[in-house]
Design an enzyme around this catalytic site. Structure first.
Site, PDB file in Angstrom:
ATOM      1  N   HIS A 122       0.730  -1.122  -0.203  1.00  0.00           N
ATOM      2  CA  HIS A 122       0.231   0.233  -0.047  1.00  0.00           C
ATOM      3  C   HIS A 122       0.893   1.513  -0.008  1.00  0.00           C
ATOM      4  O   HIS A 122       2.019   1.103   0.583  1.00  0.00           O
ATOM      5  CB  HIS A 122      -0.572  -0.060   0.958  1.00  0.00           C
ATOM      6  CG  HIS A 122      -2.166   0.984   0.931  1.00  0.00           C
ATOM      7  ND1 HIS A 122      -1.854   2.177   1.880  1.00  0.00           N
ATOM      8  CD2 HIS A 122      -3.285   0.969   1.278  1.00  0.00           C
ATOM      9  CE1 HIS A 122      -3.006   3.302   1.897  1.00  0.00           C
ATOM     10  NE2 HIS A 122      -3.737   2.505   1.621  1.00  0.00           N
ATOM     11  N   ASP A 199       2.803  -4.753   8.313  1.00  0.00           N
ATOM     12  CA  ASP A 199       1.419  -3.667   7.880  1.00  0.00           C
ATOM     13  C   ASP A 199       0.410  -4.214   8.086  1.00  0.00           C
ATOM     14  O   ASP A 199       0.462  -5.413   7.273  1.00  0.00           O
ATOM     15  CB  ASP A 199       2.025  -3.118   6.384  1.00  0.00           C
ATOM     16  CG  ASP A 199       0.465  -2.883   6.460  1.00  0.00           C
ATOM     17  OD1 ASP A 199      -0.576  -2.185   7.219  1.00  0.00           O
ATOM     18  OD2 ASP A 199       0.150  -1.774   5.116  1.00  0.00           O
ATOM     19  N   GLN A 202      -4.327  -4.805   7.385  1.00  0.00           N
ATOM     20  CA  GLN A 202      -5.587  -5.494   6.226  1.00  0.00           C
ATOM     21  C   GLN A 202      -5.638  -7.212   6.918  1.00  0.00           C
ATOM     22  O   GLN A 202      -5.557  -8.322   6.780  1.00  0.00           O
ATOM     23  CB  GLN A 202      -5.292  -6.499   5.327  1.00  0.00           C
ATOM     24  CG  GLN A 202      -5.226  -4.613   4.337  1.00  0.00           C
ATOM     25  CD  GLN A 202      -6.425  -3.681   4.098  1.00  0.00           C
ATOM     26  OE1 GLN A 202      -8.107  -4.993   4.400  1.00  0.00           O
ATOM     27  NE2 GLN A 202      -6.542  -3.140   3.766  1.00  0.00           N
ATOM     28  N   LYS A 225     -10.463  -0.844  10.638  1.00  0.00           N
ATOM     29  CA  LYS A 225     -11.106  -1.654   9.891  1.00  0.00           C
ATOM     30  C   LYS A 225     -11.628  -2.682  10.968  1.00  0.00           C
ATOM     31  O   LYS A 225     -10.700  -3.769  10.294  1.00  0.00           O
ATOM     32  CB  LYS A 225      -9.617  -1.774   8.747  1.00  0.00           C
ATOM     33  CG  LYS A 225      -9.430  -0.810   7.619  1.00  0.00           C
ATOM     34  CD  LYS A 225      -7.953  -1.668   7.397  1.00  0.00           C
ATOM     35  CE  LYS A 225      -7.229  -0.493   7.156  1.00  0.00           C
ATOM     36  NZ  LYS A 225      -8.762   0.537   5.430  1.00  0.00           N
ATOM     37  N   CYS A 363      -4.767   2.014  -3.732  1.00  0.00           N
ATOM     38  CA  CYS A 363      -3.498   2.662  -3.633  1.00  0.00           C
ATOM     39  C   CYS A 363      -2.060   1.750  -3.619  1.00  0.00           C
ATOM     40  O   CYS A 363      -1.304   1.981  -2.556  1.00  0.00           O
ATOM     41  CB  CYS A 363      -3.626   2.534  -1.558  1.00  0.00           C
ATOM     42  SG  CYS A 363      -5.387   4.046  -1.979  1.00  0.00           S
TER      43      CYS A 363
END
Lengths: 410, 151
Positions: A122, A199, A202, A225, A363
């Site tokens: 991303h 990261d 997700q 999220k 993105c």
């Protein structure tokens, strides 16, 4: 017992909401998630019952706020299995990555050192590194992805070398939704003395996360999220590394002492990362969200999403107007295109059928070179989605023609 | 305005036609044309628009690139509409078009086939698609005028 029908009752947005006159099928959970009533109540509780600043007051209200504020740290620590001092509140994943980039990597790497990322990252996990390359002359290298877009242990090993000092990648990619072998990669990176930042935007909302087991050095994720409030997130770092990390922002709440000579003594980790009045309602809301997720059970969440994905891939495979990019994916992210239809046109038609999905390059602008297409439709599911949501999507995709895409303007 | 142009089926067909068979859909390597690159910040649309402007007349307009139905059709319709017009006339058309896309009152006669895109005003997220080529042309006109002013 995992019961979707019961779970859906907890979400006002799933309580008979419609879009374009159809029941809402919200399948854009990779972008943000819906909030259960308990999270909304927690945020309101701060505003309606206990508004006061944290860590500031000697009065009862403020102490109530402090208590919830610090309890949230405990809940996060339990959720990802770390020490409470290793949890710093941020505004979200993007801030967390920037904090790690400028606070740790900038001061620990030098010209010529290599930062290893992947083609699938991303923008938030690319641009801070680009800036460091410009500012201090570190070199960005890319771990090649496997033929179908996965980050594999073998590929990582082939990309790893002595000059690599820092590795940053998403545990679950936001476009293809593949799970990366985080634990194995951390082990290899550590053999070379490199540090690893995950990261988790997700991955953390959808899977069990155990930072001790993974042995990652940093992990960042966002509350919104995972059923929590926007503008809220977490930066995890190993305690000794956080001690060596400079805060990106300085100000009230982050310092213990300073004088007119410019001498500053910062607070201990993690408080030195929480300058200025924090997003208190966000923190309290995030606590409620994590408690809610733990009650539902992260294993149950992952299993339900897997089941839905299998069903969706199976149904989409029956259509001859669909190009699937990740039929073998591991998570609730299913990425596809309708043949000969621009993704934004298709998403517009899907919207007219009550189906919310994302279109575009998500993105991840480097990945488009890999996929061979500029833009895709991304369906991203969560534990409150149902087979009915999938059916609505599949039916909309089946009837997605250019005529119908243009038809939405009339 | 003919009644035909009030029929949604006809308007739809106009967009379809300009999307499937876009007019002026090419870029010439000719120094007589000035060119601009238009890339939307929020979506994938990424087109080049070129125009040949002489003595205040838009002699030709071309475009090419990656674009959705709405940006392709709207740019194709625009190219048809302004070709051969004076800068002054083109500016009027462009302004009427923006008014339509923004949901304001506009002159149907002046916009001809472009009125097929009137429904975009109700889809705020697609306004950029419907105006990307038009903004490109506007930019080229501005550049041309600025250059003429300097001469």
């Amino acid at each position: 017992m995992f019961n979707v029908a019961e779970i859906r009752k907890d979400f006002p947005m799933l309580n008979g909401k419609t879009m374009s006159g159809h029941p809402l099928s919200y399948l854009d959970n990779g972008a943000t998630t819906l909030k259960p009533q308990c999270v909304i109540d927690a945020v309101n509780y701060f505003y309606e019952e206990i508004t006061a600043n944290a860590h500031r007051g000697d009065y009862e209200l403020s102490m109530k706020v402090d208590k919830l504020y610090e309890q949230t740290r405990d809940v996060v620590a339990k959720f990802i299995n770390c020490d409470r001092r290793e949890v710093a509140f941020t505004s979200g994943t993007t801030f967390g990555i920037n904090q790690v980039a400028y606070g740790y990597v900038r001061t620990h790497l030098k010209k010529g050192d290599v930062i290893l990322i992947t083609d699938a990252e991303h923008a938030s996990n690319v641009l801070p590194w680009f800036r460091l390359a410009e500012e201090i002359g570190v070199v960005i290298e890319y771990i090649p992805l496997s033929e179908n877009g996965r980050l594999t242990v073998e590929n990582f090993r082939s990309a790893m070398h002595e000059k690599v000092k820092f590795v940053a990648f998403a545990a679950v990619g936001n476009v293809l939704g593949y799970k990366a072998p985080v634990k194995e990669i951390c082990a290899i990176a550590h053999e070379y003395g490199a540090k690893v930042m995950i990261d988790g935007a997700q991955s953390v909302p959808h899977n069990v996360t155990d930072v001790k087991d993974l042995d990652c050095d940093f992990l960042t994720f966002s509350a919104h999220k995972m059923c929590g409030p926007s503008g809220m997130g977490v930066m995890y770092g190993k305690y000794e590394l956080l001690q060596e990390t400079e805060p990106l922002l300085l100000g009230g709440g982050a310092n213990a002492r300073f004088n007119s000579c410019g001498e500053v003594i910062l607070k201990e980790v993690p408080y030195k990362f929480e300058a200025g009045t924090q997003n208190i309602e966000g923190i309290i809301g995030m606590k409620a969200a994590i408690e809610y997720l733990m009650k539902v059970g992260m294993e149950n969440i992952a299993a339900h999403e897997k089941e839905l994905r299998t069903y969706l891939v199976n149904e989409l495979s029956k259509l001859d107007n669909v190009i699937l990019y990740n039929p073998d994916g591991d998570t609730g992210i299913v990425t596809f295109n309708v043949k000969d239809i621009f993704s934004q046109d298709a998403a517009g038609y899907l919207s007219s059928q009550g189906v919310a999905v994302r279109s575009g390059n998500h993105c991840a602008k480097i990945l488009v070179e890999f996929l061979g297409t500029d833009d895709t439709i991304r369906c991203s599911m969560y534990f409150y989605n149902t087979k009915e949501d999938v059916d609505a999507l599949v039916e909309a995709v089946r009837t997605c023609t250019i005529e119908n895409c243009i038809g939405i303007f009339f | 305005m003919s009644d035909l142009m009030k029929d949604p089926m006809v308007l739809r067909q106009i967009i379809m036609d300009h999307y499937e068979y876009p007019r002026h859909h090419k870029l010439l390597n000719d120094p007589a044309y000035r060119m601009t690159h238009m890339a939307s910040e929020s979506c994938i649309d990424d087109i080049h628009v070129q125009a040949k402007i002489n003595n205040g007349i838009i002699e030709d307009v071309n475009f090419d690139g990656k674009a959705c139905t709405i940006s392709t059709a709207s740019t194709s319709i625009m190219a048809d509409l302004v070709k051969g017009k004076s800068i002054e006339e083109a500016r009027k058309i462009i302004n009427e078009y923006y008014a339509m896309i923004n949901g304001e009152a506009y002159d149907e006669e002046m916009l001809e086939e472009a009125i097929a895109l009137q429904g975009v005003s109700k889809q705020a997220n697609r306004i950029k698609c419907a105006t990307i080529g038009w903004h490109g042309l506007e930019q080229l006109i501005n550049e041309s005028e600025a250059e003429d002013g300097r001469k």
